[in-house]
Design an enzyme around this catalytic site. Structure first.
Site, short mmCIF file in Angstrom:
data_model
loop_
_atom_site.label_atom_id
_atom_site.label_comp_id
_atom_site.label_asym_id
_atom_site.label_seq_id
_atom_site.Cartn_x
_atom_site.Cartn_y
_atom_site.Cartn_z
N GLU A 96 48.24 -21.60 10.20
CA GLU A 96 47.02 -20.91 10.65
C GLU A 96 46.51 -21.44 12.00
OE1 GLU A 96 45.24 -19.38 6.43
OE2 GLU A 96 44.26 -21.09 7.31
N GLU A 133 50.93 -16.95 2.39
CA GLU A 133 49.77 -17.30 1.56
C GLU A 133 49.08 -16.01 1.14
OE1 GLU A 133 46.79 -20.10 2.88
OE2 GLU A 133 48.31 -21.30 3.92
C1 BGP Z 1 44.16 -21.35 4.01
C2 BGP Z 1 44.87 -22.66 4.12
C3 BGP Z 1 45.31 -23.25 2.84
C4 BGP Z 1 44.51 -22.88 1.62
C5 BGP Z 1 43.95 -21.47 1.64
C6 BGP Z 1 42.91 -21.18 0.57
O1 BGP Z 1 43.28 -21.25 5.07
O2 BGP Z 1 46.01 -22.56 4.93
O3 BGP Z 1 45.48 -24.61 3.04
O4 BGP Z 1 43.68 -23.84 1.20
O5 BGP Z 1 43.39 -21.14 2.87
O6 BGP Z 1 41.66 -21.69 0.94
P1 BGP Z 1 40.78 -22.58 -0.01
O7 BGP Z 1 41.62 -23.73 -0.40
O8 BGP Z 1 39.59 -22.96 0.78
O9 BGP Z 1 40.44 -21.71 -1.17
#
Ligand code: BGP
Length: 488
Positions: free
Chosen positions: A172, A365
């Site tokens: 990201e 993701e």
């Molecule tokens: C993205 C990241 C991840 C992950 C995901 C979910 O931005 O790359 O590392 O954590 O989001 O977010 P969260 O963990 O805040 O629910």
């Protein structure tokens, strides 16, 4: 390729084992101060009294990787996305020789994956910056980071050239504009021009990414190198041209990074915008050619929800999301954390990215963060998660089959429960595998497959064909939790 995704700092634990050094991701606490720390507003450069730091132990993948990978194999994973803890390999970040114990750990993990025919998909940096480099040179604000990163990446490429084919240079990459400490190891100093600092860091990461891509292809021409974007189509609130224009501008903010990484040059709209804002790009000799000649092979991205924007200041009911401000879309339901749920938005986002870049996509993701309540045996009936994923996968398949989008694979986020990046919580779970651990770090760490584990196994077994056949009643009563907006 079907599989799941993780990040080192959110699940490995063992933060000081075998010579590992301290990283920015370690010192982000659980609790109300976390947001200010990850955003670079509150300086926390070491562990402080009275805070709990969930990354220290994560879910202890470090000591459980064999058992965990075995479970991934049972689900039929073809690919496993994971990242490398930078400070396991270079504890301070500026050493010239790597830490063999760190390299050995990842070698063991890759071997374990390959044993089951699981292809590793490796994120070189998933938010990590060695704290030594944060303290001495201010993280990615400094051009010196490029050299340290490239040495790190080259070490990995050489050591794992026969074990890993798919690499992502930065997780990201656009996150640094929103959460600069976790995204780039940056804390702001009083009175400095924050936008300038962020664009300096962005340029350094883009140059580092291109250099790594160049070296990777020299070391192994079969390597597939990808960029990675926190993606989402931004909708216009109405058909008013001002709203439409604003939504276009929002999309452009995200395109900026990928335009450079995939097309090889700063997009003209960004150059104009930076000029208007009086922001300069810290060009060095050779940067332009480097960017031009070393573009990525594929576009990977995370997708959790679409976003919504309005030019009318009266329309201001916001909701939370993946660190990006968005208006509340009245047509969408939301997760318990206020993240809106928009499965068709995935198809829209895929088409938007594919139309623009004409390179294969990789969804690395996607998923639903939810509270799971296990029964007395630790089993979770997570029909809400199945429903979320099922809806997204149907639209993903439509994008491939009906729209012709090239897609390399899909790795859902947090395939095993892990620590939330945004909140530092354990109770915000995404996994197919329940891990007995709570927000305060209590629990046995026992792993138990959830209902979604068996569902996903079927999806993989049938290459998605089963999605059309599984009807929801077969999975039990579906109870999608829709709650009011909650701040992250
Ligand atoms: C993205 C990241 C991840 C992950 C995901 C979910 O931005 O790359 O590392 O954590 O989001 O977010 P969260 O963990 O805040 O629910």
């Amino acid at each position: 390729m079907w599989g799941g995704a993780t990040a080192a700092n959110q699940f490995e634990g063992a933060y000081n084992a075998d010579g590992r050094g301290l990283a920015n991701v370690d010192v982000c606490p659980h609790g109300s101060d976390r947001w200010d720390v990850v955003a670079g507003k509150k300086k926390m450069y070491n562990f402080e009294e009275g805070y709990y730091y969930p990354a220290q132990e994560g879910i202890d993948f470090y000591n459980n990787y064999k058992e965990d990978i075995k479970l991934f194999a049972e689900m039929g994973f073809k690919v496993f996305r994971m990242s490398i803890g930078w400070t396991r390999i270079f504890p301070k970040g500026d050493e010239l020789e790597p830490n063999e114990a760190g390299l050995k750990f990842y070698e063991n993990v890759f071997d374990e994956c390959l044993k089951y025919g699981i292809e590793p998909l490796v994120t070189i940096v998933h938010f990590d910056v060695p704290m030594h480099l944060v303290e001495t040179i201010g993280g990615w604000r400094s051009r010196e980071m490029v050299g340290h990163y490239v040495r790190f990446a080259e070490t990995l490429f050489k050591r794992f050239k026969d074990k890993v084919k798919y690499w992502l240079t930065f997780n990201e990459i656009n996150m640094l504009m929103h959460l600069p400490f976790i995204g780039a190891g940056i804390c702001f100093e009083e009175g400095e021009n924050k936008e300038q600092v962020k664009f300096n860091a962005a340029h350094h990461e883009l140059v580092a990414s291109a250099m790594a891509t160049k070296i990777a292809h020299e070391i192994n021409p079969d390597f597939m190198i990808g960029c990675m974007l926190a993606a989402a189509k931004t909708y216009a609130n109405t058909c008013h041209p001002k709203d439409v224009w604003q939504s276009m501008e929002k999309d452009s903010e995200d395109f900026f990074f990928i335009d450079v990484q995939s097309r090889g040059a700063y997009p003209r709209f960004a150059l104009k915008e930076l000029e208007r804002k009086g922001i300069s790009i810290p060009w060095a000799d050779g940067d332009k050619d480097l960017l031009k000649e070393n573009t990525v092979d594929f576009i990977s991205f995370s997708y959790y929800s679409s976003r919504l924007t309005s030019a009318d200041p009266e329309v201001n009911q916001h909701t939370s999301g993946n660190a990006f401000a968005t208006l509340k879309n009245p047509h969408l339901e939301a997760s318990e954390w206020g993240w809106q749920i928009d499965p068709l938005g995935l198809r829209i986002t895929m088409n938007m990215l594919y139309d623009r870049y004409q390179k294969p996509l990789f969804i690395v993701e996607n998923g639903l963060g939810a509270v799971d309540t296990p029964d007395e045996n630790g089993y979770v009936e997570d029909d809400y998660r199945i429903e979320y994923l099922q809806a997204h996968l149907k639209h993903m398949i439509d994008a491939v089959v009906l729209d012709g989008v090239e897609l390399l694979g899909y790795t859902s986020w947090g395939c095993i429960d892990l620590v939330s990046a945004g909140t530092g919580e354990m109770k915000k779970r995404y996994g197919y595998i329940y891990v007995d651990r709570d927000n305060e770090g209590k629990g046995t760490l026992k792993r138990t497959p959830k209902k979604s584990f068996y569902w996903y196994k079927k999806v993989i077994e049938t290459n998605g064909a089963v999605l059309d056949k599984i009807s929801l009643p077969e999975l039990g009563d579906v109870d999608v939790k829709v709650t009011e907006q909650q701040a992250v």
